[in-house]
Design a protein around this motif. Structure first.
Motif, PDB file in Angstrom:
ATOM      1  N   ARG A 181       0.863  -1.182   0.000  1.00  0.00           N
ATOM      2  CA  ARG A 181       0.000   0.000   0.000  1.00  0.00           C
ATOM      3  C   ARG A 181       0.893   1.224   0.000  1.00  0.00           C
ATOM      4  O   ARG A 181       1.799   1.341   0.831  1.00  0.00           O
ATOM      5  CB  ARG A 181      -0.920   0.019   1.229  1.00  0.00           C
ATOM      6  N   HIS A 182       0.623   2.144  -0.912  1.00  0.00           N
ATOM      7  CA  HIS A 182       1.494   3.315  -1.045  1.00  0.00           C
ATOM      8  C   HIS A 182       1.538   4.166   0.217  1.00  0.00           C
ATOM      9  O   HIS A 182       2.522   4.865   0.465  1.00  0.00           O
ATOM     10  CB  HIS A 182       1.040   4.179  -2.226  1.00  0.00           C
ATOM     11  N   VAL A 183       0.484   4.089   1.036  1.00  0.00           N
ATOM     12  CA  VAL A 183       0.454   4.881   2.259  1.00  0.00           C
ATOM     13  C   VAL A 183       1.524   4.432   3.241  1.00  0.00           C
ATOM     14  O   VAL A 183       1.781   5.090   4.241  1.00  0.00           O
ATOM     15  CB  VAL A 183      -0.952   4.822   2.899  1.00  0.00           C
ATOM     16  N   GLY A 184       2.182   3.324   2.951  1.00  0.00           N
ATOM     17  CA  GLY A 184       3.305   2.883   3.766  1.00  0.00           C
ATOM     18  C   GLY A 184       4.422   3.907   3.833  1.00  0.00           C
ATOM     19  O   GLY A 184       5.272   3.827   4.734  1.00  0.00           O
ATOM     20  N   VAL A 185       4.443   4.874   2.927  1.00  0.00           N
ATOM     21  CA  VAL A 185       5.454   5.935   3.024  1.00  0.00           C
ATOM     22  C   VAL A 185       5.273   6.730   4.317  1.00  0.00           C
ATOM     23  O   VAL A 185       6.221   7.343   4.807  1.00  0.00           O
ATOM     24  CB  VAL A 185       5.403   6.874   1.801  1.00  0.00           C
ATOM     25  N   GLY A 186       4.056   6.705   4.888  1.00  0.00           N
ATOM     26  CA  GLY A 186       3.836   7.374   6.163  1.00  0.00           C
ATOM     27  C   GLY A 186       4.611   6.707   7.278  1.00  0.00           C
ATOM     28  O   GLY A 186       5.260   7.376   8.101  1.00  0.00           O
ATOM     29  N   ILE A 187       4.575   5.378   7.340  1.00  0.00           N
ATOM     30  CA  ILE A 187       5.354   4.647   8.340  1.00  0.00           C
ATOM     31  C   ILE A 187       6.835   4.845   8.092  1.00  0.00           C
ATOM     32  O   ILE A 187       7.621   5.036   9.033  1.00  0.00           O
ATOM     33  CB  ILE A 187       4.997   3.151   8.309  1.00  0.00           C
ATOM     34  N   VAL A 318       1.788  11.585  10.780  1.00  0.00           N
ATOM     35  CA  VAL A 318       2.272  11.590   9.396  1.00  0.00           C
ATOM     36  C   VAL A 318       1.273  10.885   8.473  1.00  0.00           C
ATOM     37  O   VAL A 318       0.928  11.383   7.386  1.00  0.00           O
ATOM     38  CB  VAL A 318       3.659  10.942   9.293  1.00  0.00           C
ATOM     39  N   THR A 319       0.783   9.728   8.907  1.00  0.00           N
ATOM     40  CA  THR A 319      -0.156   8.988   8.061  1.00  0.00           C
ATOM     41  C   THR A 319      -1.466   9.735   7.900  1.00  0.00           C
ATOM     42  O   THR A 319      -2.025   9.811   6.796  1.00  0.00           O
ATOM     43  CB  THR A 319      -0.423   7.591   8.646  1.00  0.00           C
ATOM     44  N   LEU A 320      -1.978  10.301   8.994  1.00  0.00           N
ATOM     45  CA  LEU A 320      -3.211  11.079   8.881  1.00  0.00           C
ATOM     46  C   LEU A 320      -3.002  12.283   7.967  1.00  0.00           C
ATOM     47  O   LEU A 320      -3.890  12.651   7.186  1.00  0.00           O
ATOM     48  CB  LEU A 320      -3.683  11.537  10.262  1.00  0.00           C
ATOM     49  N   GLY A 321      -1.821  12.895   8.032  1.00  0.00           N
ATOM     50  CA  GLY A 321      -1.520  13.999   7.121  1.00  0.00           C
ATOM     51  C   GLY A 321      -1.600  13.575   5.664  1.00  0.00           C
ATOM     52  O   GLY A 321      -2.117  14.317   4.817  1.00  0.00           O
ATOM     53  N   LEU A 322      -1.108  12.373   5.361  1.00  0.00           N
ATOM     54  CA  LEU A 322      -1.202  11.863   3.986  1.00  0.00           C
ATOM     55  C   LEU A 322      -2.657  11.629   3.587  1.00  0.00           C
ATOM     56  O   LEU A 322      -3.056  11.925   2.451  1.00  0.00           O
ATOM     57  CB  LEU A 322      -0.410  10.561   3.868  1.00  0.00           C
TER      58      LEU A 322
END
Length: 505
Positions: A181-187, A318-322
């Protein structure tokens, strides 16, 4: 020491049993892949057949660049070992969910005492959203497992000993998470910030190198596919036409403020605001949403001040910001992998408030309150699972696909909103047209639909019921209503209709 290890083992068994039981109680192990899950299954089939990463449900089998390849590759490996089976796919997801729950619990143990971590682990295992998606043919279970392992490895980097090796391991897991999942950049971003603040720069650099090696080929692939115009990429969807970034952030913030408490307890705010009428109940739900979300976000800010819990605060913020800048919501689905961080924020936020009441053991009390809040709706969801699962099976859609597979005598692809599902169930190629269900898209007008029919030799059009509340009408419905001379209805089952498209040619 042995007694402590024994207690830890018992806690782990209890959490694993809770997670497995909650997922199995709400699972339909024989359900075929639906919606995005069908898209993943199509890509996995393409990989299994040695055709590369292609949308083989489409008549032209274009190279695919929308879904990252992590979950389709995982599914292909599972099916290579077991044979193509819906049950195997569901079982693999449940195994990932149990593993993800245990990884999150182990991560909680790095931040809190045993009692707090046990209550949080159980609250996660029985969480309604976490467990309901835990058996699905979707990317969430695998991503949750990879994310949990990444956080656990990051928390274990405490000194120079094996710092680079652990950084490389962290980067490999983060790279796999981003490819799922691209949102993994948040982690990944949160872990990098945390390592810098802890003075572990060598580990941070090693993790970035390893993650970059994993992700770079996918970046190159999506760039090439985007230049070819062969398929929709994630980057092309970030800034939809007609909506500025500020408007997007404001709209998304309002949405997630309501979904954060729902993710931890029950979909109360969603029911009151989406399905309810304006009035005192809706006002109370919005007030509750504002307070509960403020507690969680405030808890993340509190966590930033403690080195042991800072990573959890960073992951959440960070993830919520994304998610706030991404113009999709998927009805709150994107919040599900964030539930472990939501739990940390809720514990810290509640503990801060309870401490003002001069109570003792505030974190233990907060964690147990969250566990108690998580149980009722999951119990209800499990008790009523059969009814919900029968509805999700959608017998009308299944009957229409069976007719297209067994009785339709005209060769050619199908125009539909769910091409992956139609392809998997009928063996026919299928495709869709542009729909305003997606931000920035405009519905294909009737002339565009006719052009698509002629270009691909479409034989049939399948129109099904709206998949979720307040969904917009399909452009195919408009086409059949405005061009009745271009189609002929050949099947009607419930809310599903099938038209022959011959006259349009």
């Amino acid at each position: 020491m042995r007694r402590k290890a024994r207690r830890g083992g018992i806690d782990g068994v209890l959490i694993a049993l809770a997670a497995a039981s909650a997922a199995l109680a709400q699972a339909d192990l024989d359900a075929p892949p639906r919606r995005d899950g069908a898209g993943y299954a199509v890509l996995a089939t393409s990989l299994l057949e040695g055709r590369g990463y292609r949308a083989i449900d489409h008549p032209e089998a274009p190279r695919h660049a929308h879904f990252p390849p992590g979950y389709p590759a995982f599914l292909a490996v599972v099916w290579k070992a077991t044979g193509v089976s819906d049950r195997a796919a569901h079982a693999a997801s449940i195994a990932c969910t149990v593993g993800a729950t245990l990884a999150a619990w182990a991560w909680f143990r790095t931040m809190f005492g045993r009692r707090v971590a046990l209550a949080m682990g159980l609250a996660l295992g029985v969480n309604w959203a976490w467990s309901r998606t835990g058996s699905g043919v979707q990317s969430e279970p695998l991503y949750e497992l990879l994310g949990g392992l990444a956080l656990l490895v990051s928390a274990s980097i405490k000194g120079p000993r094996r710092e680079v090796a652990r950084g490389l391991l962290l980067g490999a897991i983060l790279g796999a998470a981003v490819l799922t999942r691209h949102v993994g950049v948040g982690i990944a971003g949160a872990a990098a910030l945390d390592l810098i603040l802890r003075g572990r720069r060598r580990a941070m650099l090693a993790s970035l190198v390893a993650a970059g090696l994993f992700v770079a080929p996918w970046v190159a692939w999506t760039a090439a596919v985007g230049r070819e115009g062969a398929g929709r990429t994630q980057a092309s969807l970030l800034f939809p036409a007609g909506r500025g970034p500020i408007a997007t952030v404001v709209e998304q913030a309002g949405f997630y403020a309501g979904r954060i408490p729902d993710a931890l307890t029950a979909p109360l705010v969603e029911v009151a605001t989406v399905f309810g009428r304006p009035g005192p109940i809706r006002a109370a739900a919005l007030a509750w949403a504002a307070v509960a979300s403020a507690i969680v976000v405030g808890g993340w800010l509190v966590a930033l001040a403690n080195p042991r819990r800072r990573l959890a605060g960073l992951v959440g913020l960070v993830t919520l910001g994304l998610l706030l800048v991404w113009p999709y919501t998927e009805a709150g689905r994107f919040l599900i992998p964030l539930i472990p961080a939501l739990l940390v924020g809720a514990v810290e936020g509640l503990a801060w408030g309870l401490r003002r009441l001069r109570l003792r053991r505030v974190r233990t009390l907060a964690a147990r309150l969250l566990l108690l809040a998580a149980i009722p709706y999951t119990a209800y969801s499990a008790a009523t699972a059969d009814r919900r699962l029968r509805a999700e099976r959608d017998p009308a859609f299944a009957a229409a696909c069976a007719w297209l597979r067994d009785e339709a005598d005209r060769p050619g692809p199908v125009l539909t909103r769910h091409p992956g599902e139609v392809f998997l169930r009928t063996g026919r190629h299928a495709l869709e047209v542009a729909s305003s269900e997606r931000p920035g898209d405009r519905d294909a007008d009737p002339d565009a639909v006719v052009a698509t029919i002629r270009r691909h030799g479409v034989a049939y059009i399948l129109i099904d019921a709206q998949p979720y509340a307040r969904a917009v009408a399909s452009p195919l419905e408009r086409f059949t209503a405005e061009r009745p001379d271009a189609v002929r209805e050949v099947l009607s089952v419930g809310d599903v209709r099938v038209f022959e498209a011959g006259a349009a040619g």
